[in-house]
Motif scaffolding. Structure first.
Motif, PDB file in Angstrom:
ATOM      1  N   LEU A  16       0.827  -1.206   0.000  1.00  0.00           N
ATOM      2  CA  LEU A  16       0.000   0.000   0.000  1.00  0.00           C
ATOM      3  C   LEU A  16       0.865   1.261   0.000  1.00  0.00           C
ATOM      4  N   ALA A  17       1.988   1.190   0.697  1.00  0.00           N
ATOM      5  CA  ALA A  17       2.913   2.328   0.707  1.00  0.00           C
ATOM      6  C   ALA A  17       3.455   2.580  -0.698  1.00  0.00           C
ATOM      7  N   LYS A  18       3.702   1.485  -1.417  1.00  0.00           N
ATOM      8  CA  LYS A  18       4.205   1.586  -2.788  1.00  0.00           C
ATOM      9  C   LYS A  18       3.135   2.198  -3.703  1.00  0.00           C
ATOM     10  N   LEU A  19       1.905   1.732  -3.533  1.00  0.00           N
ATOM     11  CA  LEU A  19       0.791   2.268  -4.319  1.00  0.00           C
ATOM     12  C   LEU A  19       0.546   3.736  -3.978  1.00  0.00           C
ATOM     13  N   GLY A  20       0.648   4.031  -2.686  1.00  0.00           N
ATOM     14  CA  GLY A  20       0.386   5.390  -2.212  1.00  0.00           C
ATOM     15  C   GLY A  20       1.391   6.403  -2.728  1.00  0.00           C
ATOM     16  N   PHE A  24      -0.380   0.967   8.435  1.00  0.00           N
ATOM     17  CA  PHE A  24       0.245   0.296   9.566  1.00  0.00           C
ATOM     18  C   PHE A  24      -0.561   0.501  10.853  1.00  0.00           C
ATOM     19  N   CYS A  25      -0.977   1.736  11.105  1.00  0.00           N
ATOM     20  CA  CYS A  25      -1.679   2.064  12.350  1.00  0.00           C
ATOM     21  C   CYS A  25      -3.157   1.696  12.318  1.00  0.00           C
ATOM     22  N   LEU A  26      -3.780   1.866  11.172  1.00  0.00           N
ATOM     23  CA  LEU A  26      -5.230   1.649  11.097  1.00  0.00           C
ATOM     24  C   LEU A  26      -5.596   0.384  10.327  1.00  0.00           C
ATOM     25  N   THR A  27      -4.665  -0.521  10.233  1.00  0.00           N
ATOM     26  CA  THR A  27      -4.785  -1.774   9.459  1.00  0.00           C
ATOM     27  C   THR A  27      -4.795  -1.517   7.948  1.00  0.00           C
ATOM     28  N   PRO A  28      -4.262  -2.464   7.180  1.00  0.00           N
ATOM     29  CA  PRO A  28      -4.211  -2.282   5.721  1.00  0.00           C
ATOM     30  C   PRO A  28      -5.589  -2.127   5.070  1.00  0.00           C
ATOM     31  N   VAL A  29      -6.633  -2.615   5.732  1.00  0.00           N
ATOM     32  CA  VAL A  29      -7.985  -2.476   5.169  1.00  0.00           C
ATOM     33  C   VAL A  29      -8.359  -0.995   5.081  1.00  0.00           C
ATOM     34  N   VAL A  30      -8.120  -0.273   6.157  1.00  0.00           N
ATOM     35  CA  VAL A  30      -8.399   1.168   6.177  1.00  0.00           C
ATOM     36  C   VAL A  30      -7.421   1.883   5.243  1.00  0.00           C
ATOM     37  N   GLY A  31      -6.170   1.461   5.297  1.00  0.00           N
ATOM     38  CA  GLY A  31      -5.134   2.042   4.436  1.00  0.00           C
ATOM     39  C   GLY A  31      -5.480   1.900   2.970  1.00  0.00           C
ATOM     40  N   PHE A  32      -6.016   0.733   2.615  1.00  0.00           N
ATOM     41  CA  PHE A  32      -6.428   0.448   1.250  1.00  0.00           C
ATOM     42  C   PHE A  32      -7.476   1.454   0.781  1.00  0.00           C
ATOM     43  N   ILE A  33      -8.476   1.686   1.641  1.00  0.00           N
ATOM     44  CA  ILE A  33      -9.557   2.631   1.313  1.00  0.00           C
ATOM     45  C   ILE A  33      -8.994   4.045   1.157  1.00  0.00           C
ATOM     46  N   ILE A  34      -8.106   4.424   2.075  1.00  0.00           N
ATOM     47  CA  ILE A  34      -7.523   5.768   2.038  1.00  0.00           C
ATOM     48  C   ILE A  34      -6.669   5.951   0.780  1.00  0.00           C
ATOM     49  N   VAL A  35      -5.837   4.968   0.489  1.00  0.00           N
ATOM     50  CA  VAL A  35      -4.948   5.068  -0.678  1.00  0.00           C
ATOM     51  C   VAL A  35      -5.767   5.143  -1.972  1.00  0.00           C
TER      52      VAL A  35
END
Ligand SMILES: [Zn+2]
Length: 100
Positions: A20-24, A39-50
């Motif tokens: 996700l960091a790479k995509l972001g 990392f902090c809010l789980t990759p599921v939340v990170g996925f939505i944000i990204v």
């Protein structure tokens, strides 16, 4: 047995965060923020944000604009082809811009 699940789970978690960091990094949000959110809010939340972050498509476009008729060309012309038909030689001015 339980330990294996934790190790595999952590590895998977970190893999997802890294992906996700790479995509972001290719998006408006940037790699660092994507990493932290995932990392902090789980990759599921990170996925939505990204994925809700707009894509960062930086295109370097060079335009050649005619000062007489106002037409813009993406190809290089020494003189404006449109004005040339009218018998007027107009030098095109080079304009470069970035679009997102
Ligand atoms: Zn022209």
């Amino acid at each position: 047995m339980d330990q294996d699940i934790i190790i595999v789970g952590s590895a998977l978690y970190l893999f997802l965060v890294a992906s996700l960091a790479k995509l972001g990094s290719k998006r408006d949000i940037g790699g660092k923020k994507s990493f932290l959110y995932s990392f902090c809010l789980t990759p599921v939340v990170g996925f939505i944000i990204v994925f809700s972050s707009p894509k960062k498509d930086i295109l370097h476009i060079v335009h050649y604009k005619c000062s007489r008729c106002g037409l813009e060309f993406t190809d290089y012309h020494r003189n404006c082809p449109s004005c040339r038909k009218e018998g007027v030689n107009v030098r095109l001015s080079r304009k470069s811009m970035h679009t997102y």
